[in-house]
Design an enzyme around this catalytic site. Structure first.
Site, PDB file in Angstrom:
ATOM      1  N   GLY A   1       0.623  -0.996  -0.237  1.00  0.00           N
ATOM      2  CA  GLY A   1       0.016  -0.332  -0.016  1.00  0.00           C
ATOM      3  C   GLY A   1       0.584   1.046   0.031  1.00  0.00           C
ATOM      4  N   CYS A   2       0.235   2.433  -0.269  1.00  0.00           N
ATOM      5  CA  CYS A   2       0.655   3.726   0.008  1.00  0.00           C
ATOM      6  C   CYS A   2       1.916   4.318   0.887  1.00  0.00           C
ATOM      7  CB  CYS A   2       0.425   3.833  -0.718  1.00  0.00           C
ATOM      8  SG  CYS A   2      -1.451   4.835  -0.209  1.00  0.00           S
ATOM      9  N   TYR A   3       0.991   3.469   2.039  1.00  0.00           N
ATOM     10  CA  TYR A   3       1.538   4.301   3.763  1.00  0.00           C
ATOM     11  C   TYR A   3       1.981   3.644   3.415  1.00  0.00           C
ATOM     12  CZ  TYR A   3      -2.444   7.918   4.760  1.00  0.00           C
ATOM     13  OH  TYR A   3      -3.346   9.585   4.418  1.00  0.00           O
TER      14      TYR A   3
ATOM     15  N   THR B   1       4.388   1.373   2.091  1.00  0.00           N
ATOM     16  CA  THR B   1       5.124   1.838   1.286  1.00  0.00           C
ATOM     17  C   THR B   1       6.543   3.038   1.881  1.00  0.00           C
ATOM     18  OG1 THR B   1       4.804   0.949  -0.431  1.00  0.00           O
ATOM     19  CG2 THR B   1       6.216   2.790  -0.672  1.00  0.00           C
TER      20      THR B   1
END
Lengths: 340, 340, 340, 340
Positions: free
Chosen positions: D150-152, D154
């Site tokens: 996921g973005c967060y 990462t």
């Protein structure tokens, strides 16, 4: 003096919320009823978080008789179309109405119908007064029903009126290139107002096909209106850049004199000094209109800025209400811009 | 094939940095020298943090002989005025020049002088080619010196050219209401680009008094240009809303046909479908121009969007350079917009 | 009642301008002198365009005797460092001072010197009262000199104080991850606040090295403060996300009870309902602080939002001034947020 | 070499569109199928205007057999939940899958179920590889199924991993104060992403209650994760400000050495020089992660920035796909940030 008892019908949208912000600080006005539709019954602070812990009436469903029992005036922040029945019921119950929607901006039912479809209470159109005090101050004092001017129309009509009245124009046409912040689209989310589709971008919409064009035309005595609205990545503010063709021999000095004369006694319209450009940020949250004038050969460019939710909606409504109530027109409207 | 050896002179500003972004991904181009003035000697990543850890030459002071020893072409991202001497030295040293500043956009020294003051190397103006490939493709292939079209002029000239060439216009006048993001003002901070004086606000500036107006007029064969630029709270993008008067009998279909014909083979100009409005966000970071067409009676409204730093500066420079170098014009310019 | 005569010294910056906005609508206050340095003599509307056509005194150079002849109180919106001499002169002339700069936030000259360098009038520090009414209400009523709490410190100190006073904490350390709008950087342009270097981006700055950390620590009785400020692409607002370690057995209910009790009678601090997150937009332009509480195991997260120019500067100054003048503390501060 | 044949399933959302942007410029990849649900059949340029006039396959309904006939790999940009069946069908048809949704980020079905509810194809979880090449490079080369981080996660996992691996930490707990642009919320409009409810404001959401917290914890070997995400008024970018407690005697130099060693050969992670703060604007549109390190006493603050749609989604997917296909990992990912 008894405070003016005022109800807000449609209090949960942006124009309603802005009216609450202004009305709370108005020294002669008491908010007695706040009505909403789907949000009725919810805590006001859940619907409008800025009012957390602020003493205001609860959000209740609209009931004309109940409003009439507690209010002398109703200010309507309803969606277009929804204000027609509410207005009819309120007038019948003896409540004077200031409508911020588009439902009562035309006097001629046929003209209204061509733009918005048939009106359910066309008789009310006969007595509505177009709510732009700079044009209709005297008629507003006595009317039971004011249909507040739209946000774009306010900015364009204020830009053109002095040139028209002073007979400066060579053609009966105006090109109005208008730019608005996103709050003008209302509080209902949609693809076109989704943050990532709006921030860091700019586009026109409904070029030559927006319903404010005939409203502007009507307010300007039938002038042909070429209207291109644009959506700007900011919350509040309208800038209208307006192009007009001057009669031969009319120069900037003549134009400035006409505009300064026309607005010399208007409390909310300011003609800026020569070569100064108006900026929406300088009127944000105020009821002011700043106006700049530029001429090249026979082309006049007038630039006006307003806050679309204040002078373009709720501030204008309060200005109309002050007039209708016999109060000084500027009462509670002396805010300057939130800057920066 | 030997890669094209390219120097960037004035690499630390926005147009220079944008050229670096594009050039790094260009398959046939090698960046051999990066020159800066006050920033020379500093680590590139301190001046341009996006390039931290990216393999690029260091920032050195400009020296024409050194550039000539290592580069066939120089792309200039210098401030207006500063490109005149650099260009003269580079040409003398045998380096072909693509100038992104305003210093070589006019061929007539007198005309240049009226707008920008006297040119220090007027002879160079005689051989400069106005760097807008959609107008001057063939001449760009062979020139030693291209003066890239300005950002506003690119957007307006692309909007007007087909109507002019197809003889659709009733008057020789254009009203260009243009709106730009703030990066167009360059990288030097000032009161007018301070974030709190720019965000959440909108204003016009230099109405009827901007130096891009005569540039547009020259590129359009002397058309009268009524030009109002606006500053929009976004980083990148220009939207020009352009008003033109049509000859009697010209309707939208005729207009669309003329525009589609004119741009049928242009790789970077897209005529959008009927009723579709272009949006700056849809071309951000690309070299594309989207164009929309609207007609009401005899008034034509053309709307164009570009990225002011790409098609309005560094992308255009690379397009010109490709042509001058005999490469396919679109090489390294196939980016689509960063969306959203 | 005689109106309070108030001078604003440093009226052309953001905190000064915000004080003017609030003071104009204050029913018991008269602005008698506006002082500026480099802007003295310019029309106020040129320096602060929102006040075009608004009746206010002209911008004059600061002269303590002149201020003393016309004002009982002076509110200082000067840059840090510049307020020391002005304060000394005003106090000597009999004017009570509310200083919005950082020059009078410490009582101990040595502590001040370690952070800001030597104070030119250390004796004044002995009598300054830290201008955070929620901590020092009674002492503010009688002081001649209030040094208003900083914007970040206001948000963090209000977040921590109830936990500290109720002895809920296991360690004497706070991690304060704060985020501010750009107006907190003041009105002087610079590379770090240039619009294109600020919009569409986010970064921390001065991590563990900001001068507000010792101010916060002092206000919290020496608590260790780990402070990371961030710059957010918006004009106004501070959100402080504060992490504290709870003593064993302390749960969310206990925490909520302590905060609600502490702030039950505070007019400007609102503890939001459980699970509700404060948002800077809901207090913009108001003097309010919204506060949210969250617990996971032994970690307490307190979130506070204020408007950095209102509760973080000019609103707080007016709140202090009301107390010093014996007026009801909330006079002229009843604004709700500009929403949206 | 034969180009890699790639299908994008869920091409109309932001992560799908971002993958198209990158894949078009990838030299060894051919986009053979673009699938959408409700948007299938519409012109791509209507759904994704940046691709107007760009040569790409039409939007068709997803059909696993059809995809298998034309593609070796499928990249999934579907909403969470919708990728489970599509993945199962594609794997069964012999297509290797890179899933950008949250549907294949856990290997343990029970753990998945606790967070997202029961998985419809739990057997696939046994073979999924968590798609963060900096952790799982070797396993990604051979897997049939990558579940992109996921973005967060990462941003936080890259911030913590070196400290964890080098055994620098005194406690098994991380406080991650993360801030995201609005595109992270996806393309479906809602009240929380309506422009006027997002611009000029800042708030946290789901404090200690976000589904990325257990994902981060899993990737960090069970570390306790205290996670507070915030919504920032910008389109793209995540900044994670991460707080970790250092073991006694560990100083900044030791920390820097550990991070620099860990990331010395990572192509997309850059440890910035001492005292330099990362900024989301410097990685926008790139696959890069910039990382800054700060220490005060025993508290380590790590700051990482990524573009949530690139390194946080589509760039990471392409990086995984390159590995799975045996291509150089950085192919087609050499973009630098769009700046400004």
């Amino acid at each position: 003096m008894e405070p003016l008892r005022v109800a807000v019908v449609g209090a949960s949208g942006y124009t309603g919320a802005e009216f609450l912000r202004l009305a709370r600080l108005h020294p002669a006005l008491s908010l007695t009823r706040l009505c909403a539709e789907s949000k009725a019954g919810l805590p006001l602070s859940e619907v409008l978080p800025p009012f957390h812990g602020i003493d205001l009436p609860p959000l209740v469903r609209f009931d004309a008789a109940d409003v009439a029992a507690h209010a002398d005036f109703a200010v309507l922040g309803l969606p277009h179309g929804a204000a027609q029945d509410a207005t009819a019921e309120l007038l019948a119950a003896g409540v004077r109405v200031v409508d911020m929607s588009a439902d009562h901006r035309f006097s001629d039912p046929d003209e209204f119908a061509r733009i918005y479809g048939p009106h359910r209470h066309p008789a009310n159109l006969a007595e509505t007064v177009y709510g732009l005090p700079e044009l209709n101050r005297e008629r507003l004092r006595t009317t039971r029903l004011a249909g507040c001017a739209g946000c774009y129309p306010t900015s364009v009509v204020l830009a053109v009126t002095p040139a028209l009245e002073a007979d400066l124009l060579a053609t009966r046409e105006v090109i109005a290139d208008s730019k608005s912040g996103v709050s003008g689209a209302g509080r209902t989310p949609g693809a076109g107002t989704h943050f990532p589709e709006t921030a860091e971008g700019l586009h026109a919409y409904k070029t030559f096909d927006h319903r404010h064009a005939p409203e502007i035309s009507r307010a300007l005595g039938g002038l042909k209106v070429r209207f291109t609205p644009h959506l700007v990545p900011m919350n509040r503010g309208i800038l209208s850049t307006v192009y007009l063709r001057l009669r031969s021999g009319i120069d900037l000095a003549t134009v400035r004199a006409a505009y300064e004369r026309r607005y010399a006694h208007e409390p909310f319209v300011r003609v800026l000094p020569a070569a100064v450009h108006p900026d929406t940020r300088h009127v944000r949250g105020s009821n002011l209109c700043h106006l700049g004038l530029f001429v090249e050969d026979d082309l006049l460019c007038v630039q006006t800025v307003i806050d679309n939710l204040t002078k373009g909606a709720a501030g204008q409504a309060l200005q109309c209400l002050n007039l209708m109530a016999g109060l000084p027109e500027t009462t509670g409207l002396d805010h300057t811009a939130l800057f920066p």
